[in-house]
Motif scaffolding. Structure first.
Motif, mmCIF file in Angstrom:
data_model
loop_
_atom_site.group_PDB
_atom_site.id
_atom_site.type_symbol
_atom_site.label_atom_id
_atom_site.label_comp_id
_atom_site.label_asym_id
_atom_site.label_seq_id
_atom_site.Cartn_x
_atom_site.Cartn_y
_atom_site.Cartn_z
ATOM 1 N N LEU A 51 0.799 -1.388 -0.020
ATOM 2 C CA LEU A 51 0.102 0.071 0.025
ATOM 3 C C LEU A 51 0.795 1.336 0.063
ATOM 4 O O LEU A 51 0.481 2.133 -0.587
ATOM 5 N N ALA A 52 2.087 1.120 0.814
ATOM 6 C CA ALA A 52 2.830 2.485 0.836
ATOM 7 C C ALA A 52 3.335 2.752 -0.633
ATOM 8 O O ALA A 52 3.480 3.968 -0.893
ATOM 9 N N GLN A 53 3.683 1.752 -1.328
ATOM 10 C CA GLN A 53 4.326 2.061 -2.652
ATOM 11 C C GLN A 53 2.898 2.462 -3.680
ATOM 12 O O GLN A 53 3.357 2.974 -4.721
ATOM 13 N N THR A 54 1.959 1.992 -3.492
ATOM 14 C CA THR A 54 0.840 2.288 -4.259
ATOM 15 C C THR A 54 -0.034 3.300 -4.082
ATOM 16 O O THR A 54 -0.322 3.941 -5.095
ATOM 17 N N CYS A 55 -0.405 3.684 -2.800
ATOM 18 C CA CYS A 55 -0.976 4.665 -2.504
ATOM 19 C C CYS A 55 -0.899 5.075 -1.176
ATOM 20 O O CYS A 55 -2.049 5.464 -0.493
ATOM 21 N N GLY A 56 0.152 5.294 -0.562
ATOM 22 C CA GLY A 56 0.544 5.681 0.739
ATOM 23 C C GLY A 56 -0.472 6.776 1.169
ATOM 24 O O GLY A 56 -1.017 6.779 2.167
ATOM 25 N N SER A 57 -0.373 7.963 0.511
ATOM 26 C CA SER A 57 -1.157 8.999 1.059
ATOM 27 C C SER A 57 -2.732 8.810 0.914
ATOM 28 O O SER A 57 -3.397 9.597 1.603
ATOM 29 N N GLY A 58 -3.127 7.819 0.225
ATOM 30 C CA GLY A 58 -4.360 7.617 0.115
ATOM 31 C C GLY A 58 -5.096 6.768 1.227
ATOM 32 O O GLY A 58 -6.259 6.130 1.101
ATOM 33 N N VAL A 59 -4.117 6.098 2.092
ATOM 34 C CA VAL A 59 -4.477 5.375 3.068
ATOM 35 C C VAL A 59 -5.038 5.967 4.447
ATOM 36 O O VAL A 59 -4.272 6.639 4.875
ATOM 37 N N ARG A 60 -6.189 5.590 4.823
ATOM 38 C CA ARG A 60 -6.673 6.542 5.899
ATOM 39 C C ARG A 60 -6.265 5.656 7.348
ATOM 40 O O ARG A 60 -6.268 6.309 8.214
ATOM 41 N N TRP A 61 -6.501 4.521 7.156
ATOM 42 C CA TRP A 61 -6.501 3.633 8.487
ATOM 43 C C TRP A 61 -6.020 2.178 8.201
ATOM 44 O O TRP A 61 -6.300 1.677 6.943
ATOM 45 N N MET A 62 -5.124 1.470 8.961
ATOM 46 C CA MET A 62 -4.826 0.205 8.850
ATOM 47 C C MET A 62 -4.915 -0.403 10.120
ATOM 48 O O MET A 62 -4.921 0.062 11.155
ATOM 49 N N ARG A 63 -5.085 -1.786 10.211
ATOM 50 C CA ARG A 63 -5.238 -2.543 11.370
ATOM 51 C C ARG A 63 -5.023 -3.923 11.244
ATOM 52 O O ARG A 63 -5.343 -4.523 10.192
ATOM 53 N N ASP A 64 -4.244 -4.677 12.065
ATOM 54 C CA ASP A 64 -4.649 -6.295 12.013
ATOM 55 C C ASP A 64 -5.477 -6.705 13.122
ATOM 56 O O ASP A 64 -5.336 -6.410 14.272
#
Lengths: 342, 342
Positions: free
Chosen positions: B212-225
């Motif tokens: 995700l960082a490589q594809t759309c880092g700034s478009g990621v709002r939230w991540m969770r495991d």
């Protein structure tokens, strides 16, 4: 030459901080985790992130009972981690706390420990920024186990390195030894002994570290808080790491009467008893007097003493010397006379 | 409005990661530890030291049994801490490991876990730089409890913030859910059930985060495991923190047949079952397709799916929706159907 760990099962002594702990860590754990930042028996790992020199340490606390005269598991967990950072020459910047709780634990007991932890952190000017809570069935833990992890920033006033020890360096101690271990032993109520004046010495050693930083930072070779395994084990470790001898002036070491009495009765050596608020430092000979005066000026430091000196022989050894010329080898702790003291 | 914690004793549910855990942490622990860096239910604390943005996290592991199909307590402890850093947008830089060992534990069991931890750390390119070992009496722990603590450096490609969620954002999931929790349940042997194909999903989610960082880092709002409490609890937390609704496309969520079957038999919801190697992200609508393709291209990511979207109403709520128009409220985990799964 590598230590081999051939024991077949874990015994209480493997957690006592003495020889068996050393064999477990150096013979089993460290070779598997092998990496340059891993310093098996030092108090904190030191490494750089983005040019900032950091120290990191973690300890689990399983002390029994949870509360004892002078402190409690929560206070111990916070002070212990702060002290590990401080004696590594780092200023504490953040703490984490995790809990393994036994189902059925009264919430008031947990609340008291959380409050003790918050108070200890506040006193040291550091925040508890996160953590975790797990619960195990009744019978699978003794009330609670606490793990604290601390991050510190290296204090540039220090350049600690046992390799810089030289003959004539002086060993300083912040105060009387053995109060914590003997207090815990009495608090268990398993012995028919009482000593109303006994209290754990749990406290942050940061004021002692700061006093040395201001007085003679660059003259400080080594610092340690002598917890599990006591003063004898801590000094044996620096003797081994430096290749030097440590001559310990046994009569100069402050020991409170109740601790001395209990040790005599039970056949224990105060030098092997755990402390939770004492501080050992080795400083250059030229700085020793000023450094000792600085330690004594710290509140709670009035019993600070010059307790030994670095010699070249017998290499890697701690020798107790008395004013009338007697000497004895002072070994690391063997076995576990006082289990679960922290 | 502050949650009050009025329970009188600790129960298993307080460690399960659902509503009772939330009440304990937000109603008791967080108010006492109160400080700006403390983010009670997020995966890691974020703060700056000397201008470097750092993340720090710690978790205790009490999983029973110690080894299970697909993994073991040591592997879980390392992957879990790496994952908490990764989903906080931080690159793991150092780990610490502490052990509470039960006297009598065969050393071979400890050795196997230490080797599993070293292998997991190596796989993620991070070193275990220190730790601690304590021993408690036989009967005072279940073999071993492990605590890991991790330090990470914030990845500047991300600017995660639930407050930036907006209607139309998409929810992505890395693969099938529930494998870990159901595997543990079966591994205990307390049920008359077997499923040879069941394996824990324990793994580092760092490759998904990097994709995700490589594809759309700034478009990621939230991540969770989504570990304890499962996907339902993780999404309820972001719904609450963002004030948005999450519509969950229940049919799009991959669930392996054995997990689905076990859940039906036992009256469990796969959305509440713990995972140890799955990854949830909320990304901008415009990035969703590329992001999903990137997740699927990660080895082990072939089951990645678009499983939901952000809506404005009903605020702070997760709603399961089906293709034939049905809806249901998807709540956080209540109680503890599967104790000690991590």
């Amino acid at each position: 030459m590598r230590l081999r760990f051939t024991d077949r099962q874990i015994e209480m002594a493997h957690g006592a901080g003495g020889k068996a702990s050393r064999r477990l860590v150096e013979g089993l754990i460290a070779p598997v985790f092998d990496n340059p930042a891993l310093a098996p028996l030092s108090d904190a790992a030191l490494f750089s992130v983005n040019g900032t020199r950091l120290a990191m340490t973690a300890d689990s606390y399983v002390v029994r009972p949870l509360r004892f005269p002078g402190g409690s598991i929560g206070e111990l967990a916070v002070n212990g981690t702060i002290n590990d950072l401080a004696v590594s020459g780092a200023r504490p910047r953040a703490l984490l706390a995790t809990f393994v709780l036994e189902a059925g634990l009264p919430v008031e007991i947990l609340r008291a420990e959380i409050e003790a932890m918050a108070a200890a952190a506040r006193r040291a000017g550091v925040a508890i920024v996160g953590g975790d809570t797990k619960v195990v069935e009744h019978g699978s833990a003794d009330g609670m186990y606490v793990t604290t992890c601390g991050l510190g920033e290296a204090d540039p006033r220090f350049s600690l390195d046992p390799a810089t020890l030289r003959s004539g360096d002086r060993v300083l101690l912040s105060g009387a030894i053995g109060d914590h271990g003997i207090t815990i032993l009495f608090a268990r109520g398993e012995l028919e002994l009482e000593a109303a004046e006994l209290r754990s010495d749990t406290r942050p050693v940061t004021p002692f570290v700061e006093a040395l930083a201001q007085t003679c930072g660059s003259g400080v070779r080594w610092m340690r808080d002598p917890t599990r395994g006591g003063v004898a084990t801590a000094l044996n470790e620096v003797a081994r790491d430096s290749g030097c001898a440590i001559a310990l002036f046994e009569e100069a070491i402050p020991v409170h009467a109740a601790v001395r009495g209990a040790c005599e009765l039970l056949g224990l050596d105060p030098l092997h008893i755990a402390n939770e608020g004492q501080f050992l430092a080795i400083v250059a000979e030229a700085d020793a007097e000023r450094a000792l005066a600085a330690l004594r000026a710290v509140p709670g430091g009035d019993e600070a003493a010059l307790v030994g000196e670095v010699r070249s022989k017998p290499a890697r050894t701690v020798v107790g010397v008395t004013s009338y010329g007697g000497t004895r080898a002072v070994d690391m702790l063997v076995g576990d006379p006082l289990p679960r003291i922290c």
